[in-house]
Design an enzyme around this catalytic site. Structure first.
Site, PDB file in Angstrom:
ATOM      1  N   ASP A 315     -31.012  -0.156 -44.567  1.00 31.93           N
ATOM      2  CA  ASP A 315     -32.243  -0.917 -44.404  1.00 31.93           C
ATOM      3  C   ASP A 315     -33.415  -0.040 -44.858  1.00 31.93           C
ATOM      4  OD1 ASP A 315     -34.039  -2.934 -43.744  1.00 31.93           O
ATOM      5  OD2 ASP A 315     -33.069  -3.369 -41.827  1.00 31.93           O
ATOM      6  N   GLU A 511     -40.256  -8.676 -37.153  1.00 32.92           N
ATOM      7  CA  GLU A 511     -39.763  -7.676 -36.200  1.00 32.92           C
ATOM      8  C   GLU A 511     -40.849  -6.692 -35.814  1.00 32.92           C
ATOM      9  OE1 GLU A 511     -38.153  -5.973 -40.194  1.00 32.92           O
ATOM     10  OE2 GLU A 511     -38.724  -7.912 -39.369  1.00 32.92           O
TER      11      GLU A 511
END
Length: 732
Positions: A315, A511
């Site tokens: 990520d 997020e």
């Protein structure tokens, strides 16, 4: 610069295009010399050869710097100058959540892609880049693209076939901008609604995300690269990111291995079975060990046990987080690559990253075989996608971005995603001739109804892209739009209206910013708006626009109806289709709806009593909740498949897969088989009884519910010989 109109270029022409252009590489890269490419087509450029043969040939011609570059993914906007793409042999480019082009339209995105690809092809071996983007509910970085409901809404549809069609539409729009890799779908199993990524989950049970892996087939096609507009899919985030303690983003998932395997692993197992091309790791940890450092989960389980043949990507800057300090270190890189990371999303300081990676390989801390394995996985997908033959944008798909056909599909998805939670007195559906008062901050706000990851990472309120708001949908549905009054705050309402429609809920987030550990209640503006409407005496219909269930139990008694609209995207008319009965509501809750935030986490089968249970959803009286005729349900139909996972002298480990082969959901199941002299010593994901040499396993609380086509597994260890038992399944 003039760009090729479509991805249509034979391998022989490509070989001539990329012949022998050597660039001067900055000293910081410390490059190895590269060999000039041949002017004639080489084996790896021959599309008639099997992909493994082409990969082997190309690997034999690559220098170490070529290989390290393939393992490097960088943010488009950090590439300065663009020639660095070729100079450092970069294998992949991405656009992060806030990365864009100007003007932001499909044509400019395609031009940008082709320009970068043209640069990549100037390297001696002419290896094309693969370009990734988070198209998580449509091609959401592009203004004017079709935005579908976020995953939580798609989960409410319980319609895997529809989700596959959505995936296909997304693939076409992404292809129309040249991009060939989508960082989707998110297969997280969200277990705590306070988590800011809850809306990225299809549901709280493993069965629902598992069933919705049809999105992968929609993106890639039945076989990657076999048809037009095939886009590489990514199963993310591996594994357990939806189960962190307290719903903390990037937190720690503190569960046993049995629970991790039972709850969080099944969607990834199904994604591998469907041939997903890439897997992205999670920022989160499992019992204190970060996913990017967990060799057991990445190499042993994902690549070994599940047999994943694609490549693993990190990520955003996740490898740089391993030591808790800003700035790459060689130790972080070695830890991640040896754990099984094949491609590192850097995303900015690629020069330092490559220098450190090269140093770790030279020192022997990362083996050449590990580098070759990573490259083989990456290059295989590039060949399968056809990038070597067709490296540029197929402009025949550019016009599909925001097309009428895709918007109609999105409207259907919105209709099917609506979950009716309350309908006192049958106030819904509304009469088209009714005099209506519409209020709420999300009634006429395309940004609010689309949520995060909408023309920007965190999203924002306002007219951020093109589409139809809920208010516009209502006005289009009534017989006389002049009988619809709108005021955001509910000012001016009187008793003369048939109903007040309040469109309230959350404003956009992604997020981090979306974590709500201290409460999931409505904000003060919503509460004040609702109070004004209620004070008028007009019946209040609430349309809740949110990325998760909210704490509304205290206000619910004052509402005549409650419709969970989730984050519907650009086609708000799908909400009005349900409000006015063009389509009866058929959605079912993909998440248990808590009585209060204090009840979190609350999930199906955990023994808690939610406000509305998982799977709950009303429809209109006198209507069939299914839009089209379906086969007569066959409840209780299931099969069980036995597999010996491993064996040793005097014992073995086995796995049994249970599949709902009927056309109705299962609420429970049991499997029995003849032990043939063996004795079960441990069992997980079920409860065991034995009698007279016969074993029976019944479902656990969390894996008894299976929608049609869904699977779950349980496992056990035993003394003796496995043999070849034939298990029998019974469902209820």
């Amino acid at each position: 610069m003039s760009l090729p109109p479509v991805r249509r270029r034979p391998a022989t022409a490509l070989a001539l295009c990329v012949a022998a252009l050597a660039l001067t590489v900055p000293a910081a890269a410390a490059p190895e010399p590269v060999a000039a490419s041949a002017t004639a087509a080489l084996p790896y450029q021959d599309a008639s050869l099997p992909v493994p043969d082409r990969v082997t040939d190309l690997l034999s011609r690559m220098t170490l710097d070529d290989k390290l570059g393939q393992m490097t993914q960088i943010e488009k906007d950090s590439l300065v100058p663009q020639s660095d793409l070729a100079a450092y042999r970069i294998g992949s480019v991405l656009s992060g959540g806030d990365s864009t082009v100007s003007p932001n339209n499909a044509q400019t995105w395609a031009d940008t892609y082709d320009s970068l690809q043209r640069t990549a092809l100037t390297t001696p071996l002419g290896i094309p880049v693969i370009y990734g983007i988070d198209a998580v509910h449509g091609h959401n970085a592009v203004r004017g693209a079709t935005l579908f409901p976020h995953n939580i809404g798609l989960g409410a549809t319980r319609d895997p076939a529809l989700v596959q069609r959505v995936g296909r539409a997304v693939a076409e729009e992404v292809s129309g901008t040249g991009i060939d890799w989508d960082f989707a779908p998110c297969l997280c199993v969200a277990r705590d609604d306070r988590w800011g990524r809850t809306y990225e989950s299809y549901g709280e049970t493993p069965q629902l995300p598992t069933a919705m892996t049809t999105f992968i087939t929609g993106l890639q096609g039945e076989t990657l690269g076999a048809g037009p507009a095939s886009v590489l899919a990514t199963a993310k985030h591996y594994v357990g990111d939806g189960g962190t303690a307290g719903g903390v983003d990037q937190g720690d998932t503190r569960v046993s291995e049995a629970e991790l395997r039972a709850v969080h692993l099944p969607p990834f197992k199904e994604a591998v079975r469907r041939g997903v091309g890439a897997v992205m790791l999670s920022y989160s940890s499992w019992n204190g060990v970060r996913s990017h450092a967990n060799r057991y989960l990445v190499t042993d389980v994902l690549k070994g046990e599940l047999g994943f043949p694609g490549f693993v990507v990190s990520d955003w800057a996740a490898v740089d987080q391993l030591d808790g300090q800003s700035g790459f270190t060689g130790t972080e890189i070695t830890t991640a690559v040896n754990a099984g990371v094949d491609m590192v999303m850097v995303p900015h300081d690629y020069k330092k990253f490559l220098t450190l990676l090269r140093g770790e390989v030279t020192a022997g801390r990362i083996t050449q075989s590990r580098i070759d394995d990573a490259n083989r996985r990456i290059l295989t997908k590039k060949f399968q996608l056809g990038l070597f033959e067709h490296p540029f944008t197929d402009r025949s798909y550019t016009s599909t971005v925001g097309s009428a056909a895709h918007r109609e599909l999105a409207r259907q998805a919105v209709r099917e995603s609506q979950v009716l939670l309350k309908n006192d007195g049958g106030i819904l559906p509304l009469a088209r001739s009714a005099r209506l008062f519409v209020a709420g901050k999300s009634a006429d706000d395309i940004g609010n109804q689309s949520g995060g990851w909408t023309v920007g990472w965190q999203g924002r309120s306002g007219p951020v892209t093109d589409g139809t708001t809920v208010l516009q949908g209502i006005r289009a549905a009534v017989t006389d739009p002049s009988r619809v009054t709108y005021d955001r705050y509910g000012n001016g309402i009187d008793s003369g209206y048939s109903a007040a429609v309040a469109v309230v809920g959350e404003t956009p987030y992604a997020e981090g910013r979306g974590d709500r550990p201290n409460g999931l209640g409505l904000d003060q503006e919503d509460l004040q708006t609702l109070a004004r409407l209620k004070a008028s005496g007009v019946p209040v219909v609430v349309v809740l626009v949110s990325g998760r269930p909210l704490d509304i139990a205290g206000e619910l008694p004052g509402w005549k109806a409650l419709l969970a609209a989730w984050l519907p995207g650009t086609e708000g008319a799908g909400v009005s289709d349900v409000l006015f009965g063009t389509r009866a509501p058929t959605g079912k809750l993909p998440m248990s709806w808590p009585k209060s935030t204090a009840q979190e986490p609350v999930n199906d089968g955990d023994g808690k009593d939610p406000l509305f249970p998982y799977g709950y959803g009303l429809t209109y009286a006198g209507t069939d909740p299914t839009p089209t005729p379906t086969p007569t349900p066959t409840p209780g139909a299931c099969t069980a498949r036995f597999r010996t996972a491993s064996a040793w002298q005097g014992g073995y480990q086995a796995e049994i897969t249970v599949e709902n082969t009927g056309s109705a959901p299962l609420t429970g199941w049991s499997v029995d088989w003849d032990l043939a002299g063996s004795t079960v010593t441990s069992l997980w994901n079920g409860s065991l009884t034995t009698a007279q040499g016969h074993a029976t396993v019944r479902n656990a609380a969390f894996n008894g519910s299976l929608i049609p086509g869904a699977t779950t597994t349980f496992g056990f260890t035993a003394n003796g010989s496995a043999g070849t038992p034939v298990p029998h399944c019974a469902g209820s």
